[in-house]
Write a protein that holds these residues in place. Structure first.
Motif, short mmCIF file in Angstrom:
data_model
loop_
_atom_site.label_atom_id
_atom_site.label_comp_id
_atom_site.label_asym_id
_atom_site.label_seq_id
_atom_site.Cartn_x
_atom_site.Cartn_y
_atom_site.Cartn_z
N SER A 18 -12.91 11.40 1.92
CA SER A 18 -14.00 10.31 1.92
C SER A 18 -13.07 9.10 1.16
O SER A 18 -12.78 9.16 0.03
CB SER A 18 -15.04 10.54 1.02
N LEU B 108 0.44 20.09 -1.39
CA LEU B 108 0.88 20.08 -0.05
C LEU B 108 0.67 18.71 0.58
O LEU B 108 1.48 17.98 1.41
CB LEU B 108 0.40 20.96 0.85
N PHE B 109 -0.24 18.18 0.26
CA PHE B 109 -1.08 16.75 0.75
C PHE B 109 -0.63 15.41 -0.07
O PHE B 109 -0.35 14.71 0.90
CB PHE B 109 -2.45 17.04 0.61
N THR B 110 -0.21 15.80 -1.21
CA THR B 110 0.10 14.43 -1.78
C THR B 110 1.77 14.43 -2.23
O THR B 110 2.17 13.45 -2.45
CB THR B 110 -0.45 14.49 -3.16
N LYS C 157 -3.40 23.12 -1.57
CA LYS C 157 -3.24 22.18 -0.55
C LYS C 157 -3.37 20.77 -1.37
O LYS C 157 -2.52 19.71 -0.34
CB LYS C 157 -4.89 21.92 -0.17
N VAL D 166 -12.52 17.32 4.24
CA VAL D 166 -12.94 16.02 4.39
C VAL D 166 -12.52 15.07 3.22
O VAL D 166 -12.44 15.12 2.16
CB VAL D 166 -14.60 15.95 4.18
N MET E 297 0.83 -1.11 -0.10
CA MET E 297 -0.09 -0.07 0.01
C MET E 297 0.91 1.14 0.01
O MET E 297 1.88 1.32 0.82
CB MET E 297 -0.94 -0.08 1.20
N SER E 298 0.49 2.07 -0.86
CA SER E 298 1.40 3.36 -0.92
C SER E 298 0.47 4.67 -0.85
O SER E 298 -0.52 4.53 -1.08
CB SER E 298 2.43 3.37 -2.21
N SER E 299 1.14 5.79 -0.93
CA SER E 299 0.34 7.04 -0.95
C SER E 299 -0.07 7.20 -2.31
O SER E 299 0.11 6.58 -3.21
CB SER E 299 1.29 8.05 -0.53
N TYR E 300 -1.08 8.23 -2.29
CA TYR E 300 -1.56 8.50 -3.77
C TYR E 300 -0.67 8.97 -4.59
O TYR E 300 0.20 9.94 -4.55
CB TYR E 300 -2.67 9.51 -3.48
N GLN F 42 -6.44 8.00 -8.50
CA GLN F 42 -6.68 7.29 -7.04
C GLN F 42 -7.22 8.43 -6.07
O GLN F 42 -7.80 8.00 -5.10
CB GLN F 42 -5.26 6.95 -6.51
N LEU F 43 -7.01 9.56 -6.33
CA LEU F 43 -7.68 10.80 -5.37
C LEU F 43 -8.20 11.80 -6.30
O LEU F 43 -7.67 12.53 -7.15
CB LEU F 43 -6.64 11.02 -4.46
N CYS G 248 -13.05 6.47 -6.63
CA CYS G 248 -11.78 6.47 -5.87
C CYS G 248 -12.24 7.30 -4.57
O CYS G 248 -13.31 7.96 -4.44
CB CYS G 248 -10.63 7.05 -6.67
N ASP G 249 -10.89 7.74 -3.94
CA ASP G 249 -11.26 8.63 -2.69
C ASP G 249 -11.31 9.94 -3.02
O ASP G 249 -10.87 10.45 -4.44
CB ASP G 249 -9.88 8.57 -1.69
N VAL G 250 -12.07 10.91 -2.47
CA VAL G 250 -12.24 12.11 -2.54
C VAL G 250 -11.95 13.07 -1.60
O VAL G 250 -12.31 12.89 -0.23
CB VAL G 250 -13.88 12.44 -3.00
N LEU G 251 -11.09 14.03 -1.61
CA LEU G 251 -10.65 14.95 -0.74
C LEU G 251 -11.31 16.17 -1.14
O LEU G 251 -11.08 17.08 -2.16
CB LEU G 251 -8.98 15.28 -0.68
#
Lengths: 150, 150
Positions: free
Chosen positions: B143, A26-28, A23, B141, A1-4, A110-111, A139-142
């Protein structure tokens, strides 16, 4: 499992796009593969019921093309500011949530990162794209809260 | 501008909580301050209209207390598995979205992480907490899509 690694950042090309993109980066982390996506809704969708659908409005196509050119310039400037390569800048046409889901699926995203305005008065309308994107995303949603007090 | 430091991870204590917590930790880095939050809905809310509201059901309070004890044990085990200190484990009572918003506000949370099931059949119901949390959240958030093919 790795980061996005593969990120779609959905922007509306308003001044708030900077916040969302900042953001997201910064986040990814610096190694993430970021795609900037703007979805242009066809004008006859947006204005249906407001502008009469007649031959007198045959100029709508020209206006749309002009708007498209301006959006392209804005997107290019944004890409340059944030070091996003030009082949990662995308203007799509259609319904925002649908196009974002389609692009995400086709590109193994992935995001999805998207701005949201919460749910007060007019902002309820503005925030609705974020909700539509969350519904049915594969997929995931920020969701980045725009204008929040921190 | 710095990365997220105060994170609320909303969990339902199902086996999927591991996935959500794993991603939250991966995403936010080891230095983040993670709070695990489970919201227990009062049984008379959940079962209103199904269980008759009569004296014959005065045992409901005992059942609720027993369930609360089991949830506490599960939450403690989860916290131990993921190195979340015990004073960062919280069982709240009430409506999930409302309690999550309240906790986030009172504790200066910068990011809420929650699992979602997308929107198909029964999963539409299961995913509704994520949507409710997104509505009206005062912070960002994330998700996490549960059961998605990557």
């Amino acid at each position: 499992m790795s980061s996005y690694q593969k990120i779609l950042v959905a922007i509306d090309l308003s001044s708030e796009s900077d916040v969302v993109l900042q953001k997201a980066q910064l986040f990814t982390g610096p190694e993430a593969d970021i795609h900037l996506v703007y979805v242009q809704e066809p004008m006859d969708n947006v204005y249906v019921g407001i502008v009469p659908q007649s031959a007198a409005f045959s100029g709508l196509g020209d206006l749309e093309a002009q708007l498209g050119e301006e959006l392209k310039q804005k997107l290019t400037a944004l890409g340059e500011n944030f070091d996003v390569p030009s082949d990662h800048l995308h203007i799509l046409n259609g319904s925002p949530a649908h196009e974002i889901h389609r692009f995400a699926k086709e590109n193994d995203i992935q995001l999805i990162v998207i701005g949201t305005h919460g749910q007060k008065g007019l902002q309820l309308l503005l925030g609705s794209t974020a909700n539509a994107v969350l519904h049915g995303a594969g997929c995931d949603v920020l969701s980045i809260r725009i204008g929040a007090n921190r």
